[in-house]
Design an enzyme around this catalytic site. Structure first.
Site, PDB file in Angstrom:
ATOM      1  N   PHE A   1     -29.867   3.882  34.193  1.00  0.00           N
ATOM      2  CA  PHE A   1     -29.860   2.453  34.529  1.00  0.00           C
ATOM      3  C   PHE A   1     -28.515   1.904  34.068  1.00  0.00           C
ATOM      4  O   PHE A   1     -28.235   1.877  32.864  1.00  0.00           O
ATOM      5  CB  PHE A   1     -31.024   1.808  33.777  1.00  0.00           C
ATOM      6  N   ALA A   2     -27.649   1.495  35.004  1.00  0.00           N
ATOM      7  CA  ALA A   2     -26.272   1.129  34.628  1.00  0.00           C
ATOM      8  C   ALA A   2     -26.022  -0.342  34.869  1.00  0.00           C
ATOM      9  O   ALA A   2     -25.640  -0.754  35.962  1.00  0.00           O
ATOM     10  CB  ALA A   2     -25.282   1.999  35.410  1.00  0.00           C
TER      11      ALA A   2
ATOM     12  N   ILE B   1     -24.256   3.780  28.861  1.00  0.00           N
ATOM     13  CA  ILE B   1     -25.268   4.142  29.852  1.00  0.00           C
ATOM     14  C   ILE B   1     -26.015   5.387  29.375  1.00  0.00           C
ATOM     15  O   ILE B   1     -25.455   6.489  29.318  1.00  0.00           O
ATOM     16  CB  ILE B   1     -24.641   4.347  31.253  1.00  0.00           C
TER      17      ILE B   1
ATOM     18  N   ARG C   1     -45.950  12.453  -4.912  1.00  0.00           N
ATOM     19  CA  ARG C   1     -44.818  12.497  -5.841  1.00  0.00           C
ATOM     20  C   ARG C   1     -45.279  12.232  -7.274  1.00  0.00           C
ATOM     21  O   ARG C   1     -45.743  11.146  -7.616  1.00  0.00           O
ATOM     22  CB  ARG C   1     -43.772  11.444  -5.421  1.00  0.00           C
TER      23      ARG C   1
ATOM     24  N   GLU D   1     -31.670  -3.604  25.528  1.00  0.00           N
ATOM     25  CA  GLU D   1     -32.671  -4.347  26.331  1.00  0.00           C
ATOM     26  C   GLU D   1     -32.909  -5.750  25.760  1.00  0.00           C
ATOM     27  O   GLU D   1     -34.038  -6.227  25.685  1.00  0.00           O
ATOM     28  CB  GLU D   1     -33.964  -3.546  26.462  1.00  0.00           C
TER      29      GLU D   1
HETATM   30  C1  LIG Z   1     -28.021   3.260  22.152  1.00  0.00           C
HETATM   31  C2  LIG Z   1     -27.795   2.314  23.269  1.00  0.00           C
HETATM   32  C3  LIG Z   1     -28.256   2.622  24.544  1.00  0.00           C
HETATM   33  C4  LIG Z   1     -28.007   1.755  25.611  1.00  0.00           C
HETATM   34  N1  LIG Z   1     -28.413   2.110  26.866  1.00  0.00           N
HETATM   35  C5  LIG Z   1     -28.092   1.305  27.918  1.00  0.00           C
HETATM   36  C6  LIG Z   1     -28.406   1.706  29.266  1.00  0.00           C
HETATM   37  O1  LIG Z   1     -29.028   2.751  29.507  1.00  0.00           O
HETATM   38  N2  LIG Z   1     -28.015   0.904  30.285  1.00  0.00           N
HETATM   39  C7  LIG Z   1     -27.338  -0.263  30.075  1.00  0.00           C
HETATM   40  O2  LIG Z   1     -27.031  -0.929  31.048  1.00  0.00           O
HETATM   41  N3  LIG Z   1     -27.022  -0.661  28.823  1.00  0.00           N
HETATM   42  C8  LIG Z   1     -27.383   0.093  27.731  1.00  0.00           C
HETATM   43  N4  LIG Z   1     -27.051  -0.290  26.455  1.00  0.00           N
HETATM   44  C9  LIG Z   1     -26.273  -1.521  26.267  1.00  0.00           C
HETATM   45  C10 LIG Z   1     -27.088  -2.635  25.643  1.00  0.00           C
HETATM   46  O3  LIG Z   1     -27.968  -3.175  26.575  1.00  0.00           O
HETATM   47  C11 LIG Z   1     -26.083  -3.659  25.061  1.00  0.00           C
HETATM   48  O4  LIG Z   1     -25.489  -3.052  23.927  1.00  0.00           O
HETATM   49  C12 LIG Z   1     -26.775  -4.947  24.684  1.00  0.00           C
HETATM   50  O5  LIG Z   1     -27.134  -5.666  25.851  1.00  0.00           O
HETATM   51  C13 LIG Z   1     -25.882  -5.850  23.819  1.00  0.00           C
HETATM   52  O6  LIG Z   1     -24.640  -6.021  24.411  1.00  0.00           O
HETATM   53  P1  LIG Z   1     -23.299  -5.768  23.558  1.00  0.00           P
HETATM   54  O7  LIG Z   1     -23.405  -4.449  22.917  1.00  0.00           O
HETATM   55  O8  LIG Z   1     -22.155  -6.060  24.444  1.00  0.00           O
HETATM   56  O9  LIG Z   1     -23.356  -6.853  22.395  1.00  0.00           O
HETATM   57  P2  LIG Z   1     -22.907  -8.381  22.522  1.00  0.00           P
HETATM   58  O10 LIG Z   1     -23.467  -8.954  23.769  1.00  0.00           O
HETATM   59  O11 LIG Z   1     -21.454  -8.464  22.277  1.00  0.00           O
HETATM   60  O12 LIG Z   1     -23.689  -8.999  21.300  1.00  0.00           O
HETATM   61  C14 LIG Z   1     -23.187  -8.969  19.954  1.00  0.00           C
HETATM   62  C15 LIG Z   1     -24.075  -9.811  19.085  1.00  0.00           C
HETATM   63  O13 LIG Z   1     -24.100 -11.146  19.567  1.00  0.00           O
HETATM   64  C16 LIG Z   1     -25.444 -11.607  19.592  1.00  0.00           C
HETATM   65  N5  LIG Z   1     -25.620 -12.690  20.555  1.00  0.00           N
HETATM   66  C17 LIG Z   1     -25.666 -12.592  21.908  1.00  0.00           C
HETATM   67  N6  LIG Z   1     -25.871 -13.808  22.455  1.00  0.00           N
HETATM   68  C18 LIG Z   1     -25.938 -14.693  21.410  1.00  0.00           C
HETATM   69  C19 LIG Z   1     -26.137 -16.106  21.301  1.00  0.00           C
HETATM   70  N7  LIG Z   1     -26.286 -16.842  22.408  1.00  0.00           N
HETATM   71  N8  LIG Z   1     -26.133 -16.661  20.078  1.00  0.00           N
HETATM   72  C20 LIG Z   1     -25.950 -15.927  18.966  1.00  0.00           C
HETATM   73  N9  LIG Z   1     -25.787 -14.582  18.998  1.00  0.00           N
HETATM   74  C21 LIG Z   1     -25.780 -13.970  20.203  1.00  0.00           C
HETATM   75  C22 LIG Z   1     -26.234 -10.370  19.965  1.00  0.00           C
HETATM   76  O14 LIG Z   1     -27.583 -10.543  19.666  1.00  0.00           O
HETATM   77  C23 LIG Z   1     -25.543  -9.331  19.094  1.00  0.00           C
HETATM   78  O15 LIG Z   1     -26.083  -9.387  17.793  1.00  0.00           O
HETATM   79  C24 LIG Z   1     -27.317   0.539  25.379  1.00  0.00           C
HETATM   80  C25 LIG Z   1     -26.882   0.226  24.088  1.00  0.00           C
HETATM   81  C26 LIG Z   1     -27.120   1.088  23.041  1.00  0.00           C
HETATM   82  C27 LIG Z   1     -26.636   0.719  21.667  1.00  0.00           C
END
Ligand SMILES: Cc1cc2nc3c(=O)[nH]c(=O)nc-3n(C[C@H](O)[C@H](O)[C@H](O)COP(=O)(O)OP(=O)(O)OC[C@H]3O[C@@H](n4cnc5c(N)ncnc54)[C@H](O)[C@@H]3O)c2cc1C
Length: 387
Positions: free
Chosen positions: A130-131, A164, A273, A368
């Site tokens: 899912f990308a 992804i 333990r 998610e």
């Molecule tokens: C192990 C793993 C597997 C994944 N697998 C997939 C996959 O299969 N497909 C896919 O499409 N994606 C995948 N992802 C991506 C994942 O969905 C994103 O990492 C996630 O949506 C968060 O986006 P970001 O990492 O850019 O963080 P950011 O969006 O930069 O968020 C950083 C921080 O800001 C916070 N934040 C966001 N909005 C607000 C707000 N309005 N107010 C205050 N704080 C806020 C967030 O909660 C977070 O703590 C995966 C991620 C990981 C770690």
């Protein structure tokens, strides 16, 4: 033996108890927390085995296309994820990604698309992904930049997707890209992209604290025929949200599985333990910890299966799924941390069950929809209801 009395809760039907019992027996025979270092090979083998044993049939919709039913039963996928996570994080991952990676096809695919992909997903012959996320578009996913330019009857993908899951081993990717019918969320379409499509490249493999196949994808002049588009042009964001709507509650279930295992491990260690002329469990400080762990597990389970049951009744679950995901993932982190504490030095020793749980749980609070995003969803629903 872990307490399984929650299966008698009114959220479940006899078929759910049968499913949980059968999978528990299967997992006991086929899975263990420790597995080999080559996660690509492990994952491929797990998908095959889960498919051959029939479990993946719960992850796709449509009896004509390999599914057990015409709609995905949320309670079943939650029980499966909980049970797999309690036994092996990578097995839960393999199951979840077959569902998440193919749900857009189950929900919005044409008959031809469903016939081409879903039976192979259900049998474990094809690996799904899912990308959606991009380097500059995670929580704010509607700001995605990856583009799908119309060119005759085709679309041409340009741009990147990152984090992804199954990236590098998937046979196909459901890719969301900006097709430009409207600004923001209304200008995104969804496409099924076979892994061997020219112009799709695995630009980078990404290592994470609980290793599983993960990659950054790059699209350069990647030509996709219209027959591979899911739904109508501009419907991609809605399809992505519908997919997450099915699977968000199941992330809570996976966290619950990790927490239950941590509680079992913590209890066992506390009783075994020896110290100060007795055992660790004799002390009230330990008992307070165990009480909090057990209560966190039950409250997560209640929220998770309430959301799952409600969805299976055909009711909206935006608020309930967000509550379940937030509470189950956050409290699983605390329960696992408490279990590590009970295990002392062994708790941080590589190869121990609680050490791997400590690494496994972390990403669930981020993907998610991170916890903060769930908080915003819950508040938005509350304010909407009060308006
Ligand atoms: C192990 C793993 C597997 C994944 N697998 C997939 C996959 O299969 N497909 C896919 O499409 N994606 C995948 N992802 C991506 C994942 O969905 C994103 O990492 C996630 O949506 C968060 O986006 P970001 O990492 O850019 O963080 P950011 O969006 O930069 O968020 C950083 C921080 O800001 C916070 N934040 C966001 N909005 C607000 C707000 N309005 N107010 C205050 N704080 C806020 C967030 O909660 C977070 O703590 C995966 C991620 C990981 C770690």
């Amino acid at each position: 033996m872990a307490d399984r009395s929650y299966l008698d809760w009114p959220f479940f039907e006899p078929r759910h108890r049968e499913l949980a019992g059968a999978l528990e027996a299967w997992a006991g025979q086929h899975l263990s927390q420790s597995h080999g270092q080559d996660v690509d090979a492990e994952c491929r083998a797990l998908v095959r085995r889960l498919g051959q044993s029939g479990w993946l049939r719960h992850a796709v919709a449509g009896t004509a296309h390999g599914g057990v039913a015409d709609v995905i039963d949320t309670r079943s996928i939650c029980l499966i994820r909980e049970t797999l996570a309690r036994n092996q994080g990578l097995a839960d991952f393999a199951f979840a990604m077959q569902g998440l990676g193919s749900a857009a096809i189950s929900l919005a695919g044409t008959d031809a698309q469903r016939a081409r992909y879903l039976p192979r997903v259900a049998s474990g012959e094809a690996i799904a992904a899912f990308a959606l996320s991009e380097p500059e578009a995670g929580s704010d996913v509607a700001s995605m930049a990856c583009s799908a330019r119309a060119d005759g009857a085709d679309h041409v993908l340009e741009g990147e997707k990152t984090w992804i899951s199954n990236g590098g081993i998937a046979d196909f990717y459901v890719v969301f890209a900006r097709s430009g019918e409207a600004p923001g969320a209304r200008g995104i379409s969804a496409f099924i992209v076979d892994a061997d499509t020219p112009g799709l490249e695995i630009a980078e493999r990404i290592g994470v604290i609980a290793p599983h196949p993960l990659a950054r994808l790059k699209f350069t002049g990647c030509r996709i025929p219209i027959s591979q588009r899911l739904g109508e042009a501009g419907e991609g964001f809605k399809i992505a949200m519908r997919t997450l709507d099915v699977f968000r509650t199941s992330v809570a279930a996976a966290a619950l599985g990790f927490a239950r295992r941590a509680l079992d491990e913590g209890l066992a260690r506390a009783k075994d333990r020896k110290m100060f002329g007795g055992v660790l469990a004799d002390f009230q400080l330990t008992q307070a910890k165990l009480a909090q762990m057990a209560t966190a597990v039950d409250s997560s389970a209640l929220l998770t299966y309430r959301a799952a049951w409600q969805r299976d009744q055909g009711q909206p679950v935006t608020r309930e799924a967000a509550m379940a995901k937030m509470v189950a993932t956050e409290s699983a982190q605390q329960v696992i941390d408490a279990a590590v504490q009970l295990w002392g030095g062994l708790g941080v020793t590589q190869g121990q069950v609680v050490e791997s749980l400590y690494r496994e749980i972390r990403a669930l609070r981020i993907y998610e929809g991170a916890t903060e995003v769930q908080q915003l969803i819950i508040a938005r629903e509350l304010l909407k209801a009060g308006a």
